[in-house]
Design a protein around this motif. Structure first.
Motif, mmCIF file in Angstrom:
data_model
loop_
_atom_site.group_PDB
_atom_site.id
_atom_site.type_symbol
_atom_site.label_atom_id
_atom_site.label_comp_id
_atom_site.label_asym_id
_atom_site.label_seq_id
_atom_site.Cartn_x
_atom_site.Cartn_y
_atom_site.Cartn_z
ATOM 1 N N SER A 78 35.270 35.951 59.015
ATOM 2 C CA SER A 78 36.334 36.644 59.937
ATOM 3 C C SER A 78 37.617 36.217 59.860
ATOM 4 O O SER A 78 38.129 37.300 59.884
ATOM 5 C CB SER A 78 35.503 36.946 61.300
ATOM 6 N N TYR A 79 38.090 35.333 60.021
ATOM 7 C CA TYR A 79 39.559 34.841 60.221
ATOM 8 C C TYR A 79 39.579 35.292 58.639
ATOM 9 O O TYR A 79 41.261 35.574 58.525
ATOM 10 C CB TYR A 79 39.775 33.071 60.456
ATOM 11 N N TYR A 80 39.221 34.198 57.512
ATOM 12 C CA TYR A 80 39.944 34.477 56.161
ATOM 13 C C TYR A 80 39.602 35.964 56.005
ATOM 14 O O TYR A 80 40.929 36.433 55.798
ATOM 15 C CB TYR A 80 39.186 33.856 55.577
ATOM 16 N N SER A 81 38.997 36.932 56.216
ATOM 17 C CA SER A 81 39.179 38.048 55.813
ATOM 18 C C SER A 81 40.268 39.014 56.386
ATOM 19 O O SER A 81 41.156 40.049 55.848
ATOM 20 C CB SER A 81 37.851 38.784 56.187
ATOM 21 N N ALA A 82 40.157 38.579 57.941
ATOM 22 C CA ALA A 82 41.531 39.368 57.865
ATOM 23 C C ALA A 82 42.402 39.081 57.954
ATOM 24 O O ALA A 82 43.970 39.617 57.741
ATOM 25 C CB ALA A 82 41.351 39.083 59.038
ATOM 26 N N PHE A 83 42.420 37.393 57.789
ATOM 27 C CA PHE A 83 44.184 36.622 57.158
ATOM 28 C C PHE A 83 44.329 36.963 55.972
ATOM 29 O O PHE A 83 45.622 37.426 55.470
ATOM 30 C CB PHE A 83 43.618 35.363 57.099
ATOM 31 N N GLY A 84 43.051 37.188 55.320
ATOM 32 C CA GLY A 84 43.338 37.411 53.351
ATOM 33 C C GLY A 84 43.928 39.542 53.788
ATOM 34 O O GLY A 84 44.922 39.230 53.131
ATOM 35 N N ALA A 85 43.246 39.983 54.356
ATOM 36 C CA ALA A 85 43.592 42.025 53.896
ATOM 37 C C ALA A 85 46.031 41.798 54.847
ATOM 38 O O ALA A 85 46.183 41.999 54.516
ATOM 39 C CB ALA A 85 42.650 42.055 55.056
ATOM 40 N N GLU A 86 45.675 40.776 56.125
ATOM 41 C CA GLU A 86 46.930 40.991 56.663
ATOM 42 C C GLU A 86 48.439 39.809 56.436
ATOM 43 O O GLU A 86 49.273 40.286 55.910
ATOM 44 C CB GLU A 86 46.662 41.060 58.229
ATOM 45 N N SER A 87 47.688 39.334 55.289
ATOM 46 C CA SER A 87 49.060 37.919 55.097
ATOM 47 C C SER A 87 48.968 37.762 53.984
ATOM 48 O O SER A 87 49.965 38.000 52.522
ATOM 49 C CB SER A 87 48.686 36.495 55.819
ATOM 50 N N ILE A 88 47.429 37.164 52.560
ATOM 51 C CA ILE A 88 47.640 36.489 51.557
ATOM 52 C C ILE A 88 48.120 37.762 50.166
ATOM 53 O O ILE A 88 49.284 37.930 49.946
ATOM 54 C CB ILE A 88 46.765 35.703 51.398
ATOM 55 N N ALA A 89 47.317 39.364 50.713
ATOM 56 C CA ALA A 89 47.204 40.330 49.799
ATOM 57 C C ALA A 89 48.596 40.694 49.851
ATOM 58 O O ALA A 89 49.315 41.237 48.687
ATOM 59 C CB ALA A 89 46.187 41.257 50.207
ATOM 60 N N PRO A 90 49.497 41.544 51.071
ATOM 61 C CA PRO A 90 50.676 41.475 51.086
ATOM 62 C C PRO A 90 51.888 40.657 50.129
ATOM 63 O O PRO A 90 52.471 41.195 49.283
ATOM 64 C CB PRO A 90 50.630 41.930 52.334
ATOM 65 N N ALA A 91 51.671 38.861 51.239
ATOM 66 C CA ALA A 91 52.620 38.855 50.340
ATOM 67 C C ALA A 91 52.270 38.067 48.248
ATOM 68 O O ALA A 91 53.144 39.223 47.488
ATOM 69 C CB ALA A 91 52.519 37.525 50.894
ATOM 70 N N ALA A 92 50.947 38.616 48.291
ATOM 71 C CA ALA A 92 50.624 38.154 46.411
ATOM 72 C C ALA A 92 51.219 39.489 45.938
ATOM 73 O O ALA A 92 52.401 39.353 44.986
ATOM 74 C CB ALA A 92 49.365 38.163 46.759
ATOM 75 N N LYS A 93 51.107 40.407 46.240
ATOM 76 C CA LYS A 93 51.068 41.563 45.551
ATOM 77 C C LYS A 93 52.742 42.177 45.942
ATOM 78 O O LYS A 93 54.026 42.478 45.007
ATOM 79 C CB LYS A 93 51.011 43.085 46.053
ATOM 80 N N GLU A 94 53.737 41.613 46.796
ATOM 81 C CA GLU A 94 55.274 41.952 47.137
ATOM 82 C C GLU A 94 55.796 40.558 46.304
ATOM 83 O O GLU A 94 56.935 41.027 45.589
ATOM 84 C CB GLU A 94 55.243 41.450 48.049
ATOM 85 N N ARG A 95 55.244 39.626 45.733
ATOM 86 C CA ARG A 95 55.897 38.802 45.366
ATOM 87 C C ARG A 95 55.708 38.330 44.215
ATOM 88 O O ARG A 95 56.183 37.441 43.191
ATOM 89 C CB ARG A 95 56.294 37.208 46.342
ATOM 90 N N GLY A 96 54.475 38.883 43.823
ATOM 91 C CA GLY A 96 54.099 38.736 42.728
ATOM 92 C C GLY A 96 53.110 36.739 42.466
ATOM 93 O O GLY A 96 53.655 36.543 41.402
ATOM 94 N N ILE A 97 52.707 36.702 43.516
ATOM 95 C CA ILE A 97 52.042 35.733 43.571
ATOM 96 C C ILE A 97 50.510 34.519 42.944
ATOM 97 O O ILE A 97 49.802 36.165 42.989
ATOM 98 C CB ILE A 97 51.363 35.068 45.378
ATOM 99 N N ILE A 98 50.764 34.258 42.197
ATOM 100 C CA ILE A 98 49.749 33.910 41.700
ATOM 101 C C ILE A 98 48.745 32.170 41.752
ATOM 102 O O ILE A 98 50.408 31.163 41.825
ATOM 103 C CB ILE A 98 50.062 33.972 39.959
ATOM 104 N N SER A 99 48.306 32.314 42.330
ATOM 105 C CA SER A 99 47.857 30.411 43.305
ATOM 106 C C SER A 99 46.605 30.129 42.078
ATOM 107 O O SER A 99 45.356 31.026 42.298
ATOM 108 C CB SER A 99 47.579 30.671 44.422
ATOM 109 N N SER A 100 46.389 29.371 41.691
ATOM 110 C CA SER A 100 45.227 28.585 40.550
ATOM 111 C C SER A 100 45.292 27.393 41.603
ATOM 112 O O SER A 100 45.627 26.345 41.302
ATOM 113 C CB SER A 100 46.011 28.738 39.781
#
Length: 160
Positions: A78-100
């Motif tokens: 539950s935590y990861y799904s919410a954090f992913g949608a609210e924080s990870i996804a918008p930041a990755a899309k806005e800044r073109g982030i690639i994490s490996s």
């Protein structure tokens, strides 16, 4: 007559005891044989889950978060799904982030029939449109797993 009955009772008890000993030995042998398989499955689940949680690409981040969620359970899911949608996804899309992320080492700390704890060492490279040179980071993770419907899933992930 009493001697025959005593002999018959004694023989019956001996056979029951032998049967119980054989069953106990079989169960212990079976458990010992399953232990390496279980530990391997736990280690694989911890490693694969850690990599999935920490790896994503700007152009596929929504699918990457969904994929990572398939390794998780309970409150952490539950935590990861919410954090992913609210924080990870918008930041990755806005800044073109690639994490490996890759696992450099891991070990099972403890395990029981339906829960386990693993220690996982992870190397992570992160790039973005504003920082195209990879930034490397290493971290240690304490991962708790629960067995759910025959699969080991991460129920807690703490950096240490």
């Amino acid at each position: 007559m009493i001697g025959r009955r005593a002999f018959a009772v004694g023989l019956s008890l001996a056979l029951v005891g032998a049967g119980a000993s054989t069953a106990s030995l079989y169960a212990q042998t079976r458990t010992d044989e399953q232990l390496p398989q279980s530990r391997s499955a736990i280690g694989d689940a911890a490693d694969d889950g850690a990599v999935a949680v920490l790896s994503y690409r700007a152009d596929s981040v929504d699918a990457d978060i969904e994929h990572a969620a398939s390794f998780l359970t309970g409150d952490f899911l539950s935590y990861y799904s919410a954090f992913g949608a609210e924080s990870i996804a918008p930041a990755a899309k806005e800044r073109g982030i690639i994490s490996s992320a890759t696992v450099s080492a891991s070990s099972i700390v403890s395990s029981s029939e339906n829960s386990a704890v693993a220690l996982v060492f992870v190397n992570q490279n992160i790039t973005s449109t504003d920082a195209p040179d990879p930034k490397a980071a290493s971290s240690s993770l304490r991962i708790e797993l629960d067995q759910v419907d025959g699969r080991w899933l991460i129920s807690k992930l703490d950096p240490i």
